[in-house]
Design an enzyme around this catalytic site. Structure first.
Site, PDB file in Angstrom:
ATOM      1  N   CYS A 299       0.635  -1.091  -0.107  1.00 22.03           N
ATOM      2  CA  CYS A 299       0.035  -0.198   0.026  1.00 22.03           C
ATOM      3  C   CYS A 299       0.656   1.270   0.082  1.00 22.03           C
ATOM      4  CB  CYS A 299      -1.136  -0.052   0.993  1.00 22.03           C
ATOM      5  SG  CYS A 299      -0.652  -0.862   2.454  1.00 22.03           S
ATOM      6  N   ASP A 348      -3.000  -7.830  -5.120  1.00 21.05           N
ATOM      7  CA  ASP A 348      -3.290  -6.671  -4.417  1.00 21.05           C
ATOM      8  C   ASP A 348      -3.883  -5.415  -5.167  1.00 21.05           C
ATOM      9  OD1 ASP A 348      -3.410  -5.316  -2.207  1.00 21.05           O
ATOM     10  OD2 ASP A 348      -1.437  -5.196  -1.631  1.00 21.05           O
ATOM     11  N   HIS A 479      -8.444  -1.475   0.633  1.00 23.44           N
ATOM     12  CA  HIS A 479      -7.284  -2.362   0.277  1.00 23.44           C
ATOM     13  C   HIS A 479      -8.057  -3.869  -0.233  1.00 23.44           C
ATOM     14  CE1 HIS A 479      -4.230  -0.360   2.884  1.00 23.44           C
ATOM     15  NE2 HIS A 479      -5.239   0.350   3.457  1.00 23.44           N
TER      16      HIS A 479
END
Length: 616
Positions: A299, A348, A479
Site C-alpha cells: 500500500c 493486491d 485494500h
RNA sequence: GCCCAUGUAGCUCAGUCGGUAGAGCGCGUCCUUGGUAAGGACGAGGUCGGCGGUUCAAAUCCGCUCGUGGGCUCCA
C-alpha cells in the site's frame, strides 16, 4: 449445568478419565483444564516429566482400566469455600484456584467426581465411565496457560473419542486420507513447487508446472481487473525506511519484518564509533540513520503513485492493482508449506475513492472475491467481518473513522447473500475488513480473500483530491485481494482439487499415448496441431505398454488422454480417455476433441467429479 | 519464539545389543512393440541433516546446531 451433546459428553468425560489416569501414574502433576473440541478433547497438564509417546501408551492403558472399573460420574454442587477445600485437598491449587475465581458469584460451583478423581467442572458428563467405548490419545503439544505466551507452557494431551469404534476408525482413516491431499505432498509429487533449505525457510520456489497454474490464475484476475476499471502498476521490492515510518509499519511491526538493509559505509562508520546493536536499533527507530526495508505491504508504494499527480474528484475512484510480492518475518514455528510463508505475492489493489463511493466500491470488491471463489467451485468458505478490539492500543486512527468504516463494511456484507459472523480483534491495524476464510485438509483455517476499509493511511500520507467545490478533500482507501496471496491460495487450491485441476489450470492438459514407437511421429503431428490451438500437450513415448502409460497419466492427474493406435492413425481419429470430462470418452476426430477442450478451457469448466480407481 | 516428535538413496520407509547400510517406487541401459491403471533383465545412486564428544569401533549413545511435522503464541 451446561447441556452438551451426547458426543461432547463422551469427549468431555474422556478428558476427565485422561486426567484421572495421569494423576494415578504421576500424582505430582498439576491440572489446568480439559474441554471437548470439534474433533475430540484435550487436557492441559503441568508436569516435570515430558509425556513421551511411550508414556502416552501407559496413560491410555490406565484410562482403559478406569473405564473398566465403570466409575459413576457424579455431580457435586458446593460453596466457594468448599470448592477451595476440595482443590486444596487434591493438591491442585496451582491452576484450579484461578479457574475457580473465573466463576462469577451468581453461578453455581460444581465438581464432577468419578472414582477418586474430582474436577471443578460445569458438566455435563456421561453417567458411567463404561459409556466411553471408543477413544484414542493422539499427540502431545505445548500450550501456554490461559493462552498467554508470558505464562508457563503446559503439556497438552490431545485425544479423540466417538460413540462407536467404527466411527473412531473411520475418523482415523479420514485423517490418513486427508494427508494424501495435503498440498505439501501433492505439490512435491506433481512437481509444482519446492521449498529449499539453502534458499531459506518459508521462501517458495515455483517450479515450471506450478508456475503455469499461478500464471493462469493471474491472467484470470488480470482479465477481471481490465473489465472492472483497474489500472495495473509495478513497484519495487524494497523501499526507504521513511516510507514505512510514515505508514506506521516501521518500527511498530519490526518483529514481523526482515531486518532493515543498511548501507555498508554507514555500518562501517557506526562500527568505528563503537555503536552497539541496541544503539543501532534506536537510531533506526528515531530516523537518525536511514536504510531500506524489504516491503511488508504494497500500500505505501501505491499511495505514493496516487500522490504523484494532482487528483480531481472526477478521477476517482482510482484503482491501482499489482501482483505485489511482500516479505514478512513470520515466526519459524508458524511456517507451513505454501499457506504460511515469509515471501508471498498478493493479488493486491488499492482503491482511492470519495467517501460517498464507499458502499458501491466495497460491493464491487466483494463481488470480485465471490466470483473468484465460484469460478473455482470453492463454496466451502466462511465470511468474517473483522472488527477492532475495543480498548486495544494496537490500532491507528480516530474511533470516529473506525466507526464509519465498520458501518460501511457491515452494510456491504449484507448484500453478499451469504452467512457471516463478526469477530472482534481481527481487524488490520489501519482498518476493519471482510475476510473469506477456508479450511485446509487438517481443518486449520486460512484467510484468503480480503476487503479492507482504511481512513488512516490517507491521513498519514496526507492524501487529497480536488472536489467540485475547488477545495481539497481526503480520499478513503480500500485494500483488497481476492486470492489473498498466490502462495496460500494455490496451496488451498491444490487441496481443494486434490491435484485434479480443471483443464484451464492443469499444467499438462492433454497427453498423447502412442501404442508403439512407430506411432510417435504421428503423435508428434497431433501434438503440433493441439499446441497450435494453445493446448498444453505432451507425448508419453517411454512408459512401456499402454496400461502403464494410462496408469502414469492417471497418477499425473492429466485431464485428457489421447490413445493413438494403428486404427486411429488410419481413420484419422483419436481415442479419448478423459478425467475432466467423461462425455468426451471414445473415438472422435482431433478437431472435434480440440474444439471441446478449447471451450472447456475458455469456460473454465470444473472437472467432472469421480473417484479414481487406483489403489496406492 | 516456545513444547513435543522427527531427519537413512530423488520419493516412501526398514536397519536388533554400537561392528562403516537395505527394500519398493523412481532414474539409466538393454530386451520387449503392446488396445484402456504397473512387461522383463541389468545397472547407477547414500560422509546415514551438519558440527563436536564418548568408544578400539557410532546411522545407532551424549551435547550443540540446522531443517521438518503437530500444537501453543503470533499473523499489519
Amino acid at each position: 449445568m451446561k447441556e452438551m451433546t451426547p458426543l461432547e459428553e463422551i469427549r468431555h468425560s474422556s478428558a476427565h478419565i485422561l486426567a484421572a489416569a495421569v494423576l494415578r501414574l504421576y500424582p505430582e502433576t498439576k491440572l489446568d483444564i480439559g474441554p471437548p473440541t470439534d474433533s475430540g478433547f484435550y487436557y492441559d497438564f503441568d508436569s516435570s516429566i515430558p509425556f513421551t509417546p511411550e508414556i502416552l501408551e501407559k496413560i491410555e492403558a490406565e484410562m482403559k482400566k478406569i473405564i473398566k472399573e465403570n466409575q459413576r460420574f457424579e455431580r457435586i454442587e458446593v460453596s466457594r469455600e468448599e470448592a477451595k477445600k476440595i482443590i486444596s485437598d487434591m493438591g491442585q491449587q496451582t491452576y484450579k484456584l484461578g479457574r475457580l475465581d473465573d466463576i462469577p458469584d451468581e453461578e453455581s460451583i460444581s465438581f464432577y467426581r468419578n472414582g477418586e478423581f474430582h474436577d471443578l467442572c460445569a458438566g455435563s458428563h456421561v453417567s458411567y465411565t463404561k459409556k466411553v467405548k471408543a477413544f484414542k490419545l493422539l499427540h502431545v503439544a505445548g500450550s501456554y496457560h490461559r493462552g498467554d505466551s508470558n505464562n508457563k507452557q503446559l503439556q497438552r494431551i490431545y485425544g479423540t473419542a466417538f460413540q462407536t469404534k467404527d466411527e473412531l476408525t473411520e475418523h482415523l482413516e479420514r485423517i490418513e486420507e486427508a494427508k494424501k491431499r495435503d498440498h505439501r505432498n501433492i505439490g512435491r509429487e506433481m512437481g509444482l513447487f519446492h521449498i529449499d533449505d539453502m534458499v531459506g525457510q518459508g521462501l517458495v520456489l515455483w517450479k515450471p508446472k506450478g508456475a503455469i497454474i499461478r500464471q493462469e490464475l493471474e491472467n484470470f484476475i488480470s482479465e477481471e481487473l481490465n473489465k472492472q476499471g483497474y489500472s495495473q502498476v509495478f513497484t519495487p521490492h524494497v523501499g526507504k525506511l521513511d516510507l514505512y515510518r510514515t505508514s506506521g509499519h516501521f518500527p511498530y511491526y519490526q518483529d514481523s519484518q526482515y531486518p532493515p538493509i543498511i548501507h555498508r559505509d554507514c555500518l562501517t562508520s557506526l562500527a568505528q564509533e563503537g555503536c552497539t546493536c541496541s544503539e543501532l536499533s534506536n537510531k533506526l527507530e528515531e530516523g537518525e540513520i536511514d536504510g531500506y526495508l524489504l516491503k511488508p505491504m504494497n500500500c505505501p508504494m501505491h499511495i505514493r503513485i496516487f500522490r504523484s499527480e494532482q487528483r480531481s474528484y472526477r478521477d476517482l475512484p482510482i484503482r491501482l492493482a499489482e501482483f505485489g510480492t511482500v516479505y514478512r518475518w513470520e515466526q519459524s514455528g508458524e511456517l507451513n508449506g505454501m499457506t504460511r510463508v515469509r515471501g508471498f505475492t498478493q493479488d493486491d489493489a488499492h482503491l482511492f475513492i470519495r467517501e460517498e463511493q464507499l458502499q458501491e466500491e466495497i460491493q464491487g470488491c466483494l463481488g470480485l472475491v465471490k466470483l473468484v471463489f465460484s469460478v473455482l467451485g470453492m463454496n466451502d468458505y466462511r465470511v468474517r467481518v473483522s472488527l477492532r478490539e475495543p480498548d486495544s492500543d494496537k490500532y491507528v486512527g480516530e474511533p470516529e473513522a473506525w466507526d464509519k468504516a465498520e458501518t460501511a463494511l457491515r452494510e456491504a456484507v449484507k448484500t453478499l447473500e451469504v452467512d457471516y459472523e463478526e469477530e472482534l480483534g481481527e481487524a488490520a491495524f489501519y482498518g476493519p475488513k471482510i475476510d473469506f476464510v477456508v479450511k485446509d485438509v487438517i481443518g486449520r483455517e486460512w484467510q484468503l480473500g480480503t476487503v479492507q476499509v482504511d481512513y488512516n493511511l490517507p491521513e498519514r500520507f496526507d492524501l487529497s483530491y480536488v472536489g467540485s467545490d475547488n477545495k481539497d478533500h481526503r480520499p478513503v482507501m480500500i485494500h483488497r485481494a481476492p486470492f489473498g496471496s498466490m502462495e496460500r491460495f494455490c496451496g488451498v487450491l491444490i487441496e481443494h482439487f486434490a491435484g485434479n485441476f480443471p483443464t484451464w489450470l492443469a499444467p499438462e492438459q492433454v497427453r498423447i499415448l502412442p501404442m508403439n514407437d512407430d506411432l510417435i511421429e504421428h503423435a508428434e503431428k497431433l501434438m503440433g496441431q493441439l499446441k497450435q490451438k494453445g493446448i498444453r500437450t505432451s507425448i508419453d513415448s517411454l512408459s512401456g505398454k499402454l496400461g502403464a502409460k494410462i496408469r502414469k497419466a492417471e497418477n499425473d492427474k492429466i485431464p485428457h488422454m489421447l490413445i493413438i493406435g494403428k486404427k486411429e492413425a488410419e481413420q484419422e481419429k483419436v481415442s479419448v480417455r478423459s478425467r475432466a470430462n467423461p462425455k468426451l470418452d471414445g473415438s472422435r476426430s482431433l478437431d472435434e476433441f480440440s474444439a471441446a477442450v478449447t471451450s472447456e478451457i475458455k469456460n473454465k469448466d470444473l472437472p467432472f467429479k469421480r473417484q479414481s480407481k487406483a489403489k496406492d
